[in-house]
Every structure is written in C-alpha cells, then in structure tokens.
Design a protein around this motif. Structure first.
Motif, PDB file in Angstrom:
ATOM      1  N   MET A  12     -10.771   2.146  -6.839  1.00 56.00           N
ATOM      2  CA  MET A  12      -9.856   2.346  -5.731  1.00 56.00           C
ATOM      3  C   MET A  12      -9.138   3.672  -5.790  1.00 56.00           C
ATOM      4  O   MET A  12      -8.841   4.286  -4.771  1.00 56.00           O
ATOM      5  CB  MET A  12      -8.796   1.245  -5.759  1.00 56.00           C
ATOM      6  N   VAL A  71      -9.376  -2.151   8.347  1.00 58.58           N
ATOM      7  CA  VAL A  71     -10.344  -2.935   7.569  1.00 58.58           C
ATOM      8  C   VAL A  71      -9.672  -4.177   6.988  1.00 58.58           C
ATOM      9  O   VAL A  71     -10.256  -5.266   6.973  1.00 58.58           O
ATOM     10  CB  VAL A  71     -10.918  -2.092   6.405  1.00 58.58           C
ATOM     11  N   GLY A 103      -8.173 -11.362  -1.434  1.00 57.13           N
ATOM     12  CA  GLY A 103      -8.842 -10.912  -2.653  1.00 57.13           C
ATOM     13  C   GLY A 103      -8.644 -11.833  -3.844  1.00 57.13           C
ATOM     14  O   GLY A 103      -9.033 -11.514  -4.960  1.00 57.13           O
ATOM     15  N   GLY A 149      -2.705  -3.987  -0.973  1.00 61.02           N
ATOM     16  CA  GLY A 149      -2.367  -2.679  -1.521  1.00 61.02           C
ATOM     17  C   GLY A 149      -3.566  -1.773  -1.684  1.00 61.02           C
ATOM     18  O   GLY A 149      -3.431  -0.658  -2.177  1.00 61.02           O
ATOM     19  N   ILE A 150      -4.759  -2.244  -1.295  1.00 59.67           N
ATOM     20  CA  ILE A 150      -5.958  -1.418  -1.447  1.00 59.67           C
ATOM     21  C   ILE A 150      -6.069  -0.449  -0.274  1.00 59.67           C
ATOM     22  O   ILE A 150      -6.268   0.740  -0.452  1.00 59.67           O
ATOM     23  CB  ILE A 150      -7.224  -2.302  -1.547  1.00 59.67           C
ATOM     24  N   THR A 151      -5.946  -0.986   0.904  1.00 59.63           N
ATOM     25  CA  THR A 151      -6.037  -0.135   2.083  1.00 59.63           C
ATOM     26  C   THR A 151      -5.120  -0.683   3.170  1.00 59.63           C
ATOM     27  O   THR A 151      -4.955  -1.897   3.296  1.00 59.63           O
ATOM     28  CB  THR A 151      -7.487  -0.038   2.611  1.00 59.63           C
ATOM     29  N   ASN A 200      -8.678 -15.578  -6.107  1.00 64.56           N
ATOM     30  CA  ASN A 200      -9.643 -16.641  -6.398  1.00 64.56           C
ATOM     31  C   ASN A 200      -9.558 -17.717  -5.313  1.00 64.56           C
ATOM     32  O   ASN A 200      -8.476 -18.034  -4.836  1.00 64.56           O
ATOM     33  CB  ASN A 200      -9.318 -17.294  -7.730  1.00 64.56           C
ATOM     34  N   HIS A 235       0.837  -1.195   0.000  1.00 64.44           N
ATOM     35  CA  HIS A 235       0.000   0.000   0.000  1.00 64.44           C
ATOM     36  C   HIS A 235       0.869   1.241   0.000  1.00 64.44           C
ATOM     37  O   HIS A 235       0.524   2.254  -0.602  1.00 64.44           O
ATOM     38  CB  HIS A 235      -0.933  -0.002   1.211  1.00 64.44           C
ATOM     39  N   ILE A 285     -14.926 -11.202  -4.693  1.00 67.82           N
ATOM     40  CA  ILE A 285     -13.698 -11.964  -4.472  1.00 67.82           C
ATOM     41  C   ILE A 285     -12.596 -11.055  -3.956  1.00 67.82           C
ATOM     42  O   ILE A 285     -11.824 -11.400  -3.078  1.00 67.82           O
ATOM     43  CB  ILE A 285     -13.254 -12.651  -5.789  1.00 67.82           C
ATOM     44  N   LEU A 286     -12.560  -9.846  -4.499  1.00 67.21           N
ATOM     45  CA  LEU A 286     -11.507  -8.917  -4.133  1.00 67.21           C
ATOM     46  C   LEU A 286     -11.765  -8.280  -2.763  1.00 67.21           C
ATOM     47  O   LEU A 286     -10.901  -7.637  -2.205  1.00 67.21           O
ATOM     48  CB  LEU A 286     -11.421  -7.827  -5.209  1.00 67.21           C
ATOM     49  N   ARG A 299      -6.832 -15.838   1.883  1.00 73.13           N
ATOM     50  CA  ARG A 299      -7.164 -15.413   0.533  1.00 73.13           C
ATOM     51  C   ARG A 299      -7.267 -13.896   0.535  1.00 73.13           C
ATOM     52  O   ARG A 299      -8.228 -13.342   1.030  1.00 73.13           O
ATOM     53  CB  ARG A 299      -8.515 -16.036   0.145  1.00 73.13           C
ATOM     54  N   GLN A 346     -10.931  -7.927   7.828  1.00 74.84           N
ATOM     55  CA  GLN A 346     -11.535  -8.765   6.798  1.00 74.84           C
ATOM     56  C   GLN A 346     -10.795 -10.081   6.599  1.00 74.84           C
ATOM     57  O   GLN A 346     -11.376 -11.065   6.162  1.00 74.84           O
ATOM     58  CB  GLN A 346     -11.539  -8.010   5.461  1.00 74.84           C
ATOM     59  N   GLY A 383     -11.323 -11.776   2.702  1.00 74.31           N
ATOM     60  CA  GLY A 383     -10.037 -11.091   2.643  1.00 74.31           C
ATOM     61  C   GLY A 383      -9.995 -10.090   1.506  1.00 74.31           C
ATOM     62  O   GLY A 383     -10.531 -10.355   0.447  1.00 74.31           O
ATOM     63  N   LEU A 384      -9.367  -8.933   1.770  1.00 74.35           N
ATOM     64  CA  LEU A 384      -9.245  -7.888   0.759  1.00 74.35           C
ATOM     65  C   LEU A 384      -7.982  -8.074  -0.058  1.00 74.35           C
ATOM     66  O   LEU A 384      -7.019  -8.665   0.410  1.00 74.35           O
ATOM     67  CB  LEU A 384      -9.146  -6.524   1.441  1.00 74.35           C
ATOM     68  N   GLY A 385      -7.992  -7.520  -1.272  1.00 72.33           N
ATOM     69  CA  GLY A 385      -6.786  -7.508  -2.090  1.00 72.33           C
ATOM     70  C   GLY A 385      -5.685  -6.701  -1.412  1.00 72.33           C
ATOM     71  O   GLY A 385      -5.954  -5.798  -0.614  1.00 72.33           O
ATOM     72  N   PHE A 405      -3.405  -3.051  -7.389  1.00 74.56           N
ATOM     73  CA  PHE A 405      -3.507  -3.917  -6.214  1.00 74.56           C
ATOM     74  C   PHE A 405      -3.049  -5.318  -6.596  1.00 74.56           C
ATOM     75  O   PHE A 405      -2.849  -5.626  -7.774  1.00 74.56           O
ATOM     76  CB  PHE A 405      -4.927  -3.933  -5.667  1.00 74.56           C
TER      77      PHE A 405
END
Lengths: 751, 122
Positions: free
Chosen positions: B66, A664, A633, A658-660, A635, A604, B94-95, A631, A668, A654-656, A612
C-alpha cells in the motif's frame, strides 16, 4: 490450579525411581561389597591407631575427609576398600580404609612420638599380609637424621595392583607411616604415572571443552544482546562486555590448567563462569523471568507464590527417578558393559549427611543450562520443533558429560544424559527453575538415603529433611502469596540502572495496557432476547484489536470488531483513533455503509501510508431480528443457524479502512442482511483467532472455528464465548499467541 | 534469525521482478520496503512481485504494497502481484486487495498484463 497432572506425573516418576533403586541399587552400587564402619566406630579405631604409635590425640573431635580412588574402585581391589577416610587431630593424622584397616599415620612436630622399630610399624600396617611383602629398602631422607624404609608386596601374576609400605623416621622416632595400594603402569619407579597421565589428559580435555563452551556462550550471548537491542551498543557497555569476556576466558583457561591437579577447581571455576554469564543473561533476558520468579522470591526471602509450592513438591517427588537413572542404565540389560560411577560417598561418614549431597557445580550448571541457555535458545529459534532438534543433542551431550553417571560404551552415558535431560526438561517446562534445583538436591538426598540404608547406617536426617520440604511445599501451595511475575508488589523498587529503567517502562506499559483495556466496553449491552459476550486479549502489552458496541440514533445496536495492521504501540495508537472515529461518526448516522465510509475517509486522512484497519460491523435491529453486516477487509463473520444446522461465513466484499479514499472503497463495500432466528449465533473475531498457530505450525483456521461455534448451540453467549476460546487455547497447547485475539459472540434467545 | 525471508531481484523484459520467499511479517517487512523503495528511486516503476515461494504474509507485509502504490502509479508504473499460494491469496483477498491490485497467476501473465494495462484501472 486445574493442571495438577504434572504433580501426579512427578509422583509416578518418583515411584518408578524408588522401584528401580529397590531392585538394582544393591546389585549395581559400586561400593556395595565394601565394608563400611559407622562414623563413631571409625573415630575410635583411628584414635587407637594413633595411641598405638604413642601419640594420644585426646578426646577432641577429629576433622574428617572422605576420598575415593576411582581407579582402584574400577580395578576391583579386594585387600582394602577404595574408600578411605582421613581423620585429623591437632597432633596426629590417621588414615583408614572404610573397613577400618589402618593405612596412614603422621605425627606433628610437636607430638614427639617415642622411638619405635620401623619393622614393628611395618608389621602393624601389613597385618596378616606381612609375609607377602619383601624389604625393607632403606634410603636417606632430606636430612641426615631422617630415614625411609620401604617394603613392597610381591604382585600376583597378571595383576596391575601394587602395594607398598613406607615408614619415615627422624632420630629413630616414627614421623610418618603409609600403606599404599596403587595401579601399576609402564614404569614401576614412577608410582603415580598412570593416574597423573590420566589427569593430564583430562586437563587438556577440560581446557578445550571449557574454552569451546565459553566461546559458544559468549557468542550466543553477544548475538542475543545485539539482536535484542537492535542498536549500536555504547562504548562503555562494549568495554564491560570485553572485560567480562576476558574474565570468563581466563577462568576457562585456569580451569583447564587446574584440572591436572586433580582438584575440584576445574568445576568450581567453570561453575563461577557459568554464574557470571547467568547473572548478566538473567539481567537482560525477559523471557526467562517467569521461570526464575520463584527462585528470586526465595532468595529475597519474600513470600513464595502458590506455584512455588508445586515446584518444590514436584522436585522432591520426582527426585528418586533422578537418583535411579544410572541404576536403570546398568540394570536394564541394554548396556551390559556399563557400570555406575561411585558418587557422593562422603555421606557415609558425614555427621550431617544432608550437606554432603549438595553439589554446587551441578547446581550452577543447571542454572546455566535452564536459566540462560534455554531462554536464549527460545528467543533465537521461534519454531518449537527446531528448538527441540537443537536442544536435544546439545542437552544430551551436556548432561552426559556434566553428570558422568555411568561408564561404558558411549551409548550408555549418552542414554543416561538423555534420561537426565528428559526428566529436567519435564520439570522445567511444567514448573520452573526452582523445581529443577529441588530435583537435583533432593536426588542427592535420596541417593544418600539408599547408601546409608544399604550400609546399615542412620537415615533419619535425610528422610526427615525430604519430608519437611514436602510439608513446606504443600503449606506454601495452600497458604502462599498470590503473587506472580509482573506484580508491582513482587518487585523491589530499589533497583538501579538498566533493569530499573526497563521495569519502569514495563510499569508504564502495564498502565497503558489497563488504559487500553479500559477503553473497551466494560460490559456488553443488555438487549432483551439476546445475549452478548466479548473479549480482547493483546499478544503484547498493548494491541491493535478493538471491539465496541454502539447505540445508534435509530435505536439499533452496533457491534464492531476491528484490527489495526501491525502490532504493539503504533497499532494501539491507531486502535484508539479508530474507536473514537467510530463512536463520533455513529452518533448521528444510522446508515451502516455511510458510517463505514466516513470512518474510512478520516482514517485515510490521518494514517501513515502503510497502516490500515480492517473492521467487521453489524447493526442489529433487535425487534425485527435483522443484522446488517459489512466487512471492511476484515475476517468474515461466522453465522450459525442452529435450527437449520447450518454454519456459514458471511463475507460480503469490502476493502480495508485507510487504504484508499477513492470511489473504489464505496464501490467495493457490500452489505448483507442476516435474518436471525432463535438459537442463532453470530461470531465476530480477529485474525488472531483463525491464524493462531500451534507448535506444529498449523493455523487454527476458519474450519476449526466454525466447528467450535457449532459445539456451542445450546449455550448462552458467555458460555459459548468461553468454550470457543478454550478450544483455541487447547489447540495452541501452551504456545503463546502471536497476535491479538478478539472474540465477540451474539446469541439470539427467545423473544 | 527467527523467520527466514529473502528477496531475489531480477529483470524480465524491462520489468523489475522481486521474488519473495519465506515469511513476510513485521520483522521482515522493512527489508521488502527498502527493496521496493530502491527500485522506485532507481526509476524502475514497473514491478512484478512474484510470491510463489512466499509462505506467509502479515498485515505489516500487506502495508508495504500500500505504501508505494500511489506514488508508483502517479509515476506511470504499477505493482503486479503473481504466483500467490491459495492461503496467501486469501489474506490479500480478505483485505480487498484484488480490487486494488492486479493479481495474476504467474510471471508471464504479469508481463502480459503490463502490456495490456500498464496501470490498473480502478
């Protein structure tokens, strides 16, 4: 080498073609009823004719031109053959019809022919038909010493066919004598009005056709350029484009203007302009390169690749079907009013029948259509079905007009055009342009063989040529070089300008590709009781997918798959970053969630806002047979429990990455533990697998992936991995993957 | 040329509504990015992205959401996403986007959500 079926299909097509020709050639060949003398016999007769007029042409070989009067052929004239042959010696020129009937004689000024009575000349030319002629009508020539005598045949009622004999003398000596058969039109005084009218019509048509064709090509070409470069073109380049366009348009107009002279100029000009466009298109088009590769090697006299052997063989094997298409149309019964257009009759008298089968304009047309048109279409229209819908009608009309194989109601030439297109399409899509050109040339040779054989003439040469090409093809296929498009050894280093620049860039990309592939683990870790297999196939030269194996401080093994958003170079840079972060963070941290959170924090901090990374990461305790999974973000992982015949998608929240960096992310991120038992497999993959799209725009999807995994129950990881990938490839059936494809298979074996 | 994509802009009760149609991928994402940027710079920070006619979204498309969300939220606005087809929703989900964005069934629900929570609480 497994895909040999197209070769067998070509052979089958060829056999069908031979069967059609055997059944219908003699019945529908327009020249089948004409008597045709062998070449040597014809020359002897021509010599005798000249001697009859008092000029001995000597023993030198004459030059020989064969021409065919299509109007006469279609009118079904029976007195003489529409096929005529003109033989020239230095002192005399003799015209005969293909059965040897004298039609024309002309002496050179130096020949000094003896004085002869014109009536005797008339009697010689008219033969047993002399009584049906009336005349002569005598008129003065350009000079006082020149006279012209004309006899005309009384036409039978309701017939358009007229016949006339003209004898020109100078000081009583015969200069020129001609027997002419022609079609009557409105005005009898204007002998040629019919054919001239038709040719003028064709001239206008040609001019319109070629101007439209050229305009379309130029438009598509410029759009392609603008689109592919995506930036302002330099003034110099624009200037060159303008000059090229002007040359091409001028060529098109000239072609139209020349068409009314009834020469082959029109086609030659058109062919030249197509060649120009192909040349420029070829230089910048990248998607066409693999299809051009064999031909390029051939032109450069470089060793041919093994695939080129297959192309040559396929072209020769399928060629009888190409030759048979007009006979199929005429004989199939669907088009009772269609007739085959006579073509390539020069072969009957050529000392080298092979040379008379080559059709330069047709070859260049094929280059233009398949070498430039199709690749451009492929770049503009991504959907295959849409491409088909555009290319099918266009190609059908194009081939119907360009080949002009049959006459008759519109449906007949269109069907012939469609069949031709289909056959070429097959060879183009399964082989390459070399196969397309071989098909065209070999098709001519096959037709020539049937013509020669039908008239009882020698077919040894063309047959030997075809067999020689086949033998060469198989030799190339077994002994050829293993080069392919993109090999540095296969390209010439002494290239200049735009192309050299691009190839340099490509070379750098292939270095980058190797470097990036080199960053992936060279082999899977060996864990007793487990087998692992992994691969990553970028869609472009470099990609944003990644897999890695980690040795954790607590002795566990980490298995990770990650996917950077976007494609190409930017994604590749972030991919290397992610790989480095993962390795350094896991060096002193064995806590799964902690590792992932720290990688997220770093990413991030450095990624641009819209980039991301998604990641699936598992830590395997080989002893306890427990796999902890998160996981981010990514598959869901496929977990196959063979003993329970159960396949599940492991999808904790789970989030991807580098997003935040806020809480959070940690909130997640959920972790699951898989308790593995013997026979289980766990499959990590990237969305390039599940979103792989076939030509009907279907995605491979999770369901098919799970089914593919289920089929591998008894296989070890390597075999299972290959089986899953080949299922995906089968699904794609030739469509190039749009995204990077990564697949890691972990198989649990016996303890 | 290859993949059709279009954006239709409208205003609904003071909210800026961007309706997406077609394929949002690496080729078309810049267009979407420019539109969101223009809205943001014009001071329209309450945006609804309506996706009922969006047939495909790639990671580059998701990246656009984003890239603005932090600035927009800092300015007191938000992006609400509505009308996602199940397949497209799956990509968002998913993301983990459902944790970051308000994703609601349709436009009225999005308008209502702006009234209840102008900025998503995270």
């Amino acid at each position: 080498m497994s895909a040999k079926w197209p070769l067998w299909a070509s052979l089958a097509a060829g056999c069908v073609g031979l069967a059609i020709l055997a059944a219908w050639f003699s019945k529908y060949w327009p020249a089948s009823s004409w008597q045709v003398l062998p070449r040597t016999e014809l020359i002897a007769r021509a010599r005798a004719v000249s001697e009859h007029f008092g000029v001995n042409p000597g023993n030198s070989k004459p030059s020989l031109v064969v021409s065919l009067s299509k109007p006469l052929a279609n009118a079904g004239v029976s007195t003489i053959s529409p096929l005529s042959v003109r033989l020239s010696w230095p002192n005399a020129e003799v015209g005969l019809d293909s059965a040897g009937i004298p039609l024309y004689w002309k002496a050179s000024d130096e020949a000094k022919p003896p004085k002869t009575d014109p009536s005797e000349v008339f009697a010689f030319l008219a033969g047993d038909q002399a009584s049906s002629f009336s005349g002569p009508a005598k008129s003065m020539g350009d000079e006082a010493s020149e006279d012209q005598y004309v006899w005309k045949k009384t036409p039978p009622p309701h017939s358009d066919v007229r016949e006339r004999i003209t004898v020109s003398t100078k000081d009583g000596a015969i200069q020129k004598a001609e027997r002419k058969v022609y079609l009557f039109s409105e005005d009898e005084d204007d002998d040629d009005s019919d054919s001239v009218g038709k040719q003028a019509y064709w001239g206008v048509f040609s001019a319109i056709f070629w101007t439209c064709f050229t305009a379309a090509i130029v438009t598509i070409f410029s759009m392609y350029l603008l689109w592919s470069m995506r930036k302002a073109l330099s003034h110099r380049f624009q200037g060159r484009m303008a000059i090229a366009a002007a040359v091409i348009i001028a060529a098109a107009l000239l072609a139209g203007a020349n068409a009314d002279k009834g020469s082959d100029w029109a086609e030659l000009w058109a062919a030249l302009e197509v060649l120009c466009v192909v040349g420029v298109g070829r230089a910048i088009s990248t998607s066409a390169r693999p299809k051009w590769f064999s031909l390029e090697q051939l032109c450069r006299l470089a060793p041919l690749s093994k695939a080129a052997g297959e192309s040559l063989a396929a072209g020769v094997l399928a060629s009888p079907l190409l030759a048979a298409i007009p006979y199929l149309i005429a004989g199939c019964g669907l088009f009772p009013h269609s007739t085959v257009v006579p073509q390539n009759l020069g072969v009957l008298y050529s000392p080298v029948p092979l040379l008379d089968t080559g059709n330069l304009p047709a070859v260049l047309f094929l280059l233009g259509f398949w070498g430039f048109g199709m690749p451009v279409l492929a770049r503009i229209i991504r959907f295959r079905w849409l491409r088909w819908m555009v290319a099918l009608p266009l190609g059908t009309v194009f081939f119907a007009y360009q080949t002009r194989l049959v006459t008759g109601p519109l449906a007949a030439p269109l069907t012939a055009g469609f069949c031709t297109l289909a056959l070429f399409w097959f060879l183009y899509s399964r082989f390459d342009i070399l196969a397309v050109l071989t098909l065209q040339l070999a098709g001519g040779v096959v037709l020539a063989m049937f013509m020669l054989a039908h008239k009882g003439l020698e077919i040894g040469l063309p047959a030997a040529a075809l067999l020689a090409v086949l033998a060469t093809a198989f030799r190339i296929n077994t002994r050829g070089a293993s080069v392919s498009e993109g090999d540095p050894s296969a390209t010439n280093p002494a290239l200049s300008g735009f192309r050299a620049e691009r190839e340099k860039l490509q070379a750098e990309f292939s270095v980058a590709r190797r470097a990036q592939q080199g960053m992936l683990p060279q082999s899977a870790p060996e864990i007793p009781g487990y087998s692992i297999a992994a691969s990553c196939t970028p869609s472009l030269d470099v990609g944003g997918d990644l897999y890695d194996f980690l040795k954790l401080p607590d002795g566990r093994i980490g298995i990770g798959v990650a996917d950077v958003s976007g494609k190409g170079v930017p994604a590749a840079l972030y991919m290397t970053l992610t790989k480095g972060l993962l390795a350094s963070v896991s060096k002193d941290n064995s806590e799964l969630a902690g590792v992932v959170e720290e990688v997220n924090r770093h990413l991030h901090g450095v990624t641009r806002k819209k980039v991301f990374v998604t990641m699936a990461l598992g830590f395997l305790d080989a002893e306890k047979r427990v796999l902890q999974c998160v996981r981010a973000g990514h598959n869901p992982v496929v977990w196959r429990q063979a003993s329970r015949d159960l396949t599940t998608l492991v999808a904790p929240g789970g989030l991807g990455l580098g997003i935040t960096a806020s809480r959070v992310f940690a909130n997640q991120l959920k972790m699951v533990e898989l308790e593995l038992s013997e026979g289980d497999s766990v499959v990590f993959y990237s969305d390039g697998i599940t979103e792989a799209m076939n030509s009907s725009l279907e995605q491979f999807g999770e369901q098919r992936l799970m089914e593919a995994v289920e089929k591998t129950d008894r296989l070890d990881a390597a075999a299972a991995h290959d089986s899953i990938l080949s299922t995906v490839r089968e699904f794609l059936s030739g469509v190039h993957p749009q995204d990077d494809m990564t697949l890691v298979v972990l198989r649990v074996g016996a303890r | 040329m290859a993949n059709p994509f279009s954006i239709h802009k409208s205003t609904e009760q003071g909210l800026s509504v961007l309706s997406l149609e077609g394929y949002l991928d690496a080729h078309t994402a810049p267009e979407f990015e420019k539109t969101v940027q223009a809205e943001f710079e014009a001071g329209r920070v309450q945006q609804v992205v309506e996706c009922s006619r969006l047939s495909y979204i790639s990671s580059a498309g998701l990246g656009v959401f984003m890239s603005f969300i932090e600035e927009i939220r800092a300015a007191g606005g938000d992006i609400k996403i509505c009308g996602l087809a199940p397949k497209v929703f799956q990509v968002f989900d998913i993301l983990g986007f459902s944790a970051l964005f308000d994703i609601v069934p349709d436009l009225p629900a999005a308008i209502q959500r702006f009234q209840q929570a102008p900025v998503k609480e995270t």
